[in-house]
Design an enzyme around this catalytic site. Structure first.
Site, mmCIF file in Angstrom:
data_model
loop_
_atom_site.group_PDB
_atom_site.id
_atom_site.type_symbol
_atom_site.label_atom_id
_atom_site.label_comp_id
_atom_site.label_asym_id
_atom_site.label_seq_id
_atom_site.Cartn_x
_atom_site.Cartn_y
_atom_site.Cartn_z
ATOM 1 N N TRP A 18 35.817 31.527 13.044
ATOM 2 C CA TRP A 18 37.227 31.113 13.023
ATOM 3 C C TRP A 18 38.047 31.908 14.012
ATOM 4 O O TRP A 18 38.906 31.354 14.714
ATOM 5 C CB TRP A 18 37.782 31.197 11.601
ATOM 6 C CG TRP A 18 37.059 30.231 10.716
ATOM 7 C CD1 TRP A 18 36.201 30.543 9.698
ATOM 8 C CD2 TRP A 18 37.053 28.789 10.817
ATOM 9 N NE1 TRP A 18 35.680 29.388 9.156
ATOM 10 C CE2 TRP A 18 36.182 28.304 9.815
ATOM 11 C CE3 TRP A 18 37.685 27.868 11.643
ATOM 12 C CZ2 TRP A 18 35.938 26.938 9.622
ATOM 13 C CZ3 TRP A 18 37.449 26.514 11.462
ATOM 14 C CH2 TRP A 18 36.594 26.068 10.461
ATOM 15 N N ASP A 47 45.501 34.646 10.223
ATOM 16 C CA ASP A 47 44.939 33.424 9.640
ATOM 17 C C ASP A 47 44.446 33.833 8.247
ATOM 18 O O ASP A 47 43.470 34.577 8.120
ATOM 19 C CB ASP A 47 43.765 32.940 10.515
ATOM 20 C CG ASP A 47 43.027 31.749 9.897
ATOM 21 O OD1 ASP A 47 43.394 31.317 8.791
ATOM 22 O OD2 ASP A 47 42.078 31.259 10.540
ATOM 23 N N LYS A 97 41.963 25.679 0.115
ATOM 24 C CA LYS A 97 41.079 26.605 -0.599
ATOM 25 C C LYS A 97 41.826 27.185 -1.798
ATOM 26 O O LYS A 97 41.555 26.807 -2.932
ATOM 27 C CB LYS A 97 40.569 27.688 0.328
ATOM 28 C CG LYS A 97 39.801 27.086 1.511
ATOM 29 C CD LYS A 97 39.409 28.123 2.512
ATOM 30 C CE LYS A 97 39.075 27.533 3.864
ATOM 31 N NZ LYS A 97 37.963 26.607 3.871
#
Ligand SMILES: Cc1ncc(COP(=O)(O)O)c(C=O)c1O
Length: 368
Positions: free
Chosen positions: A112, A180, A204
């Site tokens: 990521w 993030d 999530k």
């Protein structure tokens, strides 16, 4: 953990370890389904009311206010619900913060982070403040080197695929801090107001796919000299109260319900306590069974996504089949890493982790 009826109408327990979209509280599913049929006893579905109506505006306002409250943010920080997922933020952050001749500092901790770095390079210069690429991203970099002139430092607080998590946030890096937080948002107490930007896909820990949370310190905006398209300029979204265009109304509604649930549990501190207990149960079991092997440095293990393998890789298929038989969903490791990964997000109960660790023990005895 959810319950479904099997074809022979026996009740089966499902333990959902999916990495995202993932488990949400049962009461959120119930309230969200009700709102699709009849929103707040209006006779209308949440899906058929105007976003600027007196019915929907309170939803957006409450969702934004709950984020502020749960994160103990100050008045400098604005809360937005945007489209495009966290991946859009990989480019929207540098577009709003980084001039072409300037430098942004990034930590390289996995898949990521690497995607975020790639996008930032489209807008300006990038330096790598710390990387664990050499060791397959199995730890978090410890000694960062951040240029004092950098426009910001970017970290990925939890690497969903590698299974690592920053335990010591570099709050004092000397430049604006961007994070993030897609896979550990609201899972532990952090000093949220010390971040200048926090972004996270909702799917999530805070709701359904389709919306993206953005927390931004408004004082860092307005410093780039490029023209920013209207929809990508954070300032326009702030000015319009996160209603610059039609927001993803249902996803915002589910986020609001999840945030209400979070508050009812006792807020972020209560969830942190539960997440600590789940992680302790899982990792202590892992370390006690020689059949299994953790792949991440102990001090950097993620409390959200536990990544592990088997000493004897030929046994992995058998264990996966056993998991399937016992309704343990989402246990297979990410295709780029292999082995296993279980995700223990906020809504996953400790009973599910207990069921999983019991299965690990049972398997280890059989093979031992
Ligand atoms: C840490 C992290 N960042 C970014 C993303 C991408 O999120 P999205 O699919 O919402 O763009 C993910 C998705 O799993 C993630 O885990």
């Amino acid at each position: 953990m959810s319950v479904v009826s099997s074809p022979v109408s026996r009740v089966k327990m499902i333990h959902n370890f999916n990495a995202g979209p993932s488990v949400l509280p049962k009461e959120v599913f119930e309230e969200a389904s009700q709102a699709v049929l009849d929103f707040n006893h209006t006779g209308l579905s949440i899906l058929e009311i105007g976003h600027r109506s007196s019915l929907f505006e309170p939803v957006m306002n409450e969702a934004r206010a709950l984020v502020k409250e749960l994160m103990l943010l100050d008045d400098d920080h604005e809360v937005l619900f945007l489209h495009g997922g966290a991946s859009t933020q990989f480019m929207q952050v540098p577009m709003n913060l980084l001039n072409e001749n300037e430098l942004a500092s990034y930590t390289d901790t996995g898949t990521w982070a690497a995607k975020a770095i790639k996008e930032a390079k489209l807008f300006g210069h990038v330096e790598i403040a710390g990387s664990t690429k050499e060791t397959n991203y199995t730890s978090i970099p410890k000694n960062l080197s951040v240029s004092p002139t950098a426009a910001y430092l970017h970290i990925t607080t939890n690497e969903t695929i590698a299974g690592t998590q920053w335990k010591n946030i570099p709050y004092n890096c000397g430049v604006p801090l961007v994070a993030d937080m897609s896979s550990d948002i609201f899972s532990r107490v952090l000093d949220f107001k010390k971040f200048d930007i926090i972004y996270a896909g909702a799917q999530k820990n805070m709701g359904a796919a389709g919306v993206n949370l953005l927390v931004v310190n408004k004082n860092i905006l307005g410093k780039v000299n490029r023209a920013i398209p209207t929809m990508l300029d954070y300032r326009n979204h702030i000015k319009d109260g996160s209603m610059l265009n039609t927001p993803p109304v249902f996803a915002v509604y589910v986020a609001m319900l999840t945030l209400r649930w979070l508050k009812k549990q006792g807020g972020v501190a209560a969830l942190e306590k539960l997440n600590n207990a789940k992680a302790e149960l899982f990792y202590s079991t892992l370390d006690s069974l020689p059949v299994f092997k953790g792949v991440v440095a102990k001090e950097d293990r993620s409390e959200m996504n536990a990544v592990f393998v088997m000493q004897d890789a030929t046994l992995e298929k058998e264990f996966l089949e056993l998991c399937k038989k016992e309704n343990m969903i989402g246990v297979k490791g990410h295709r780029s890493v292999g082995g296993f990964r279980i995700s223990m997000y906020n809504a996953l109960t400790i009973e599910s982790v207990k069921a999983f660790t019991d299965l690990m023990k049972e398997f280890a005895i059989k093979k031992g």
